[in-house]
Design a protein around this motif. Sequence first.
Motif, PDB file in Angstrom:
ATOM      1  N   TYR A  93       0.723  -1.306   0.124  1.00 12.65           N
ATOM      2  CA  TYR A  93      -0.026  -0.080   0.075  1.00 12.65           C
ATOM      3  C   TYR A  93       0.916   1.526  -0.036  1.00 12.65           C
ATOM      4  O   TYR A  93       0.298   2.297   0.021  1.00 12.65           O
ATOM      5  N   GLY A  94       2.177   1.096   0.254  1.00  8.69           N
ATOM      6  CA  GLY A  94       3.005   2.274   0.065  1.00  8.69           C
ATOM      7  C   GLY A  94       2.989   3.182   1.201  1.00  8.69           C
ATOM      8  O   GLY A  94       3.587   4.361   1.172  1.00  8.69           O
ATOM      9  N   TYR A  95       2.467   2.673   2.420  1.00 10.53           N
ATOM     10  CA  TYR A  95       2.589   3.397   3.544  1.00 10.53           C
ATOM     11  C   TYR A  95       2.685   2.669   4.679  1.00 10.53           C
ATOM     12  O   TYR A  95       2.187   1.577   4.654  1.00 10.53           O
ATOM     13  N   GLU A  96       2.908   3.256   6.042  1.00  4.75           N
ATOM     14  CA  GLU A  96       2.985   2.381   7.262  1.00  4.75           C
ATOM     15  C   GLU A  96       1.917   1.698   7.648  1.00  4.75           C
ATOM     16  O   GLU A  96       0.786   2.577   7.509  1.00  4.75           O
ATOM     17  N   ILE A  97       1.779   0.689   8.360  1.00  4.40           N
ATOM     18  CA  ILE A  97       0.578   0.038   8.672  1.00  4.40           C
ATOM     19  C   ILE A  97       0.063   0.886   9.943  1.00  4.40           C
ATOM     20  O   ILE A  97       0.889   1.281  10.873  1.00  4.40           O
ATOM     21  N   THR A  98      -1.145   1.062  10.251  1.00  2.00           N
ATOM     22  CA  THR A  98      -1.532   1.426  11.503  1.00  2.00           C
ATOM     23  C   THR A  98      -1.607   0.647  12.698  1.00  2.00           C
ATOM     24  O   THR A  98      -1.878  -0.610  12.400  1.00  2.00           O
ATOM     25  N   PRO A  99      -1.732   0.961  13.750  1.00  2.05           N
ATOM     26  CA  PRO A  99      -1.732   0.205  15.237  1.00  2.05           C
ATOM     27  C   PRO A  99      -2.946  -0.791  15.027  1.00  2.05           C
ATOM     28  O   PRO A  99      -2.858  -1.775  15.433  1.00  2.05           O
ATOM     29  N   ASP A 100      -4.117  -0.211  14.537  1.00  2.00           N
ATOM     30  CA  ASP A 100      -5.128  -0.789  14.697  1.00  2.00           C
ATOM     31  C   ASP A 100      -5.319  -2.215  13.684  1.00  2.00           C
ATOM     32  O   ASP A 100      -5.838  -3.143  14.036  1.00  2.00           O
ATOM     33  N   ALA A 101      -4.715  -1.800  12.308  1.00  2.00           N
ATOM     34  CA  ALA A 101      -4.679  -2.676  11.476  1.00  2.00           C
ATOM     35  C   ALA A 101      -3.865  -3.894  11.838  1.00  2.00           C
ATOM     36  O   ALA A 101      -4.037  -5.192  11.585  1.00  2.00           O
ATOM     37  N   LEU A 102      -2.609  -3.518  12.666  1.00  2.00           N
ATOM     38  CA  LEU A 102      -1.440  -4.562  13.057  1.00  2.00           C
ATOM     39  C   LEU A 102      -2.214  -5.304  13.994  1.00  2.00           C
ATOM     40  O   LEU A 102      -1.811  -6.669  13.939  1.00  2.00           O
ATOM     41  N   ALA A 103      -2.733  -4.695  14.941  1.00  2.00           N
ATOM     42  CA  ALA A 103      -3.398  -5.460  16.042  1.00  2.00           C
ATOM     43  C   ALA A 103      -4.390  -6.404  15.570  1.00  2.00           C
ATOM     44  O   ALA A 103      -4.304  -7.684  16.149  1.00  2.00           O
ATOM     45  N   GLN A 104      -5.166  -5.999  14.707  1.00  2.00           N
ATOM     46  CA  GLN A 104      -6.203  -7.053  14.148  1.00  2.00           C
ATOM     47  C   GLN A 104      -5.714  -8.251  13.358  1.00  2.00           C
ATOM     48  O   GLN A 104      -5.771  -9.274  13.493  1.00  2.00           O
ATOM     49  N   ARG A 105      -4.739  -7.956  12.691  1.00  2.00           N
ATOM     50  CA  ARG A 105      -3.878  -8.992  11.985  1.00  2.00           C
ATOM     51  C   ARG A 105      -3.341  -9.828  12.903  1.00  2.00           C
ATOM     52  O   ARG A 105      -3.420 -11.159  12.631  1.00  2.00           O
ATOM     53  N   LEU A 106      -2.481  -9.398  13.750  1.00  2.00           N
ATOM     54  CA  LEU A 106      -2.113 -10.363  14.810  1.00  2.00           C
ATOM     55  C   LEU A 106      -2.775 -11.172  15.679  1.00  2.00           C
ATOM     56  O   LEU A 106      -2.711 -12.335  15.823  1.00  2.00           O
TER      57      LEU A 106
END
Length: 207
Positions: A46-59
């Motif tokens: 996507y060309g930008y850093e992952i957001t905290p909520d997106a990373l938390a949900q993925r993990l």
Amino acid sequence: MCDDRSHWYVRLHSENCVRPELRFTADARAQVTRARSEAADFRYKYGYEITPDALAQRLANINQVYTQRAAMRPLGIAMVLIGIDPEVGPQVFKLDPAGYFVGFHATAAGQKQQEAMNHLEKKWKKLDSGRGADDAAKAGKTLSRNEVIEMAIEAMSTVHATDYKPGEIEIGITSASPDEDPKTRGLWRVMGEAEIEQHLLAYAEKD
């Protein structure tokens, strides 16, 4: 912030996301590797850093998969993920091995976490002239950067009944506050002992 009597591992996943981890080193390393991979893959796509909520949900989704199969052991670590979303600001999430994750304004993990949570909840209710329970997000915005740090020190000192020295605790911070050095604003860093001592003295004087 961490107490040297706990087993904490602080890892950077992307420029705006970091996660302290508790308990088993091997499990923490495995989760760190996966988290870094997820953050890097997101940035590549996507060309930008992952957001905290997106990373938390993925993990959390990955953790939940580990509970579905007999041949896979859930990772024995508690995680508190913090970061700054460019649109909504600072975010804090706690994840457990079962795949449950939830956002907080202030939280704790590990030994005596319930006592620390109770303390933080009481402090939060007193914010904004006693209206902290009515609008927690608004109440949180009344806190300065230094007040947040000193609240964390107070929670640690209270639940452990200890007056800390600079070499006994580690404080990590990611802040978008104007009080933060422009070079590190919005990025994760660990404070040096001299800076920690300043906050300990400020807390002691206020107490």
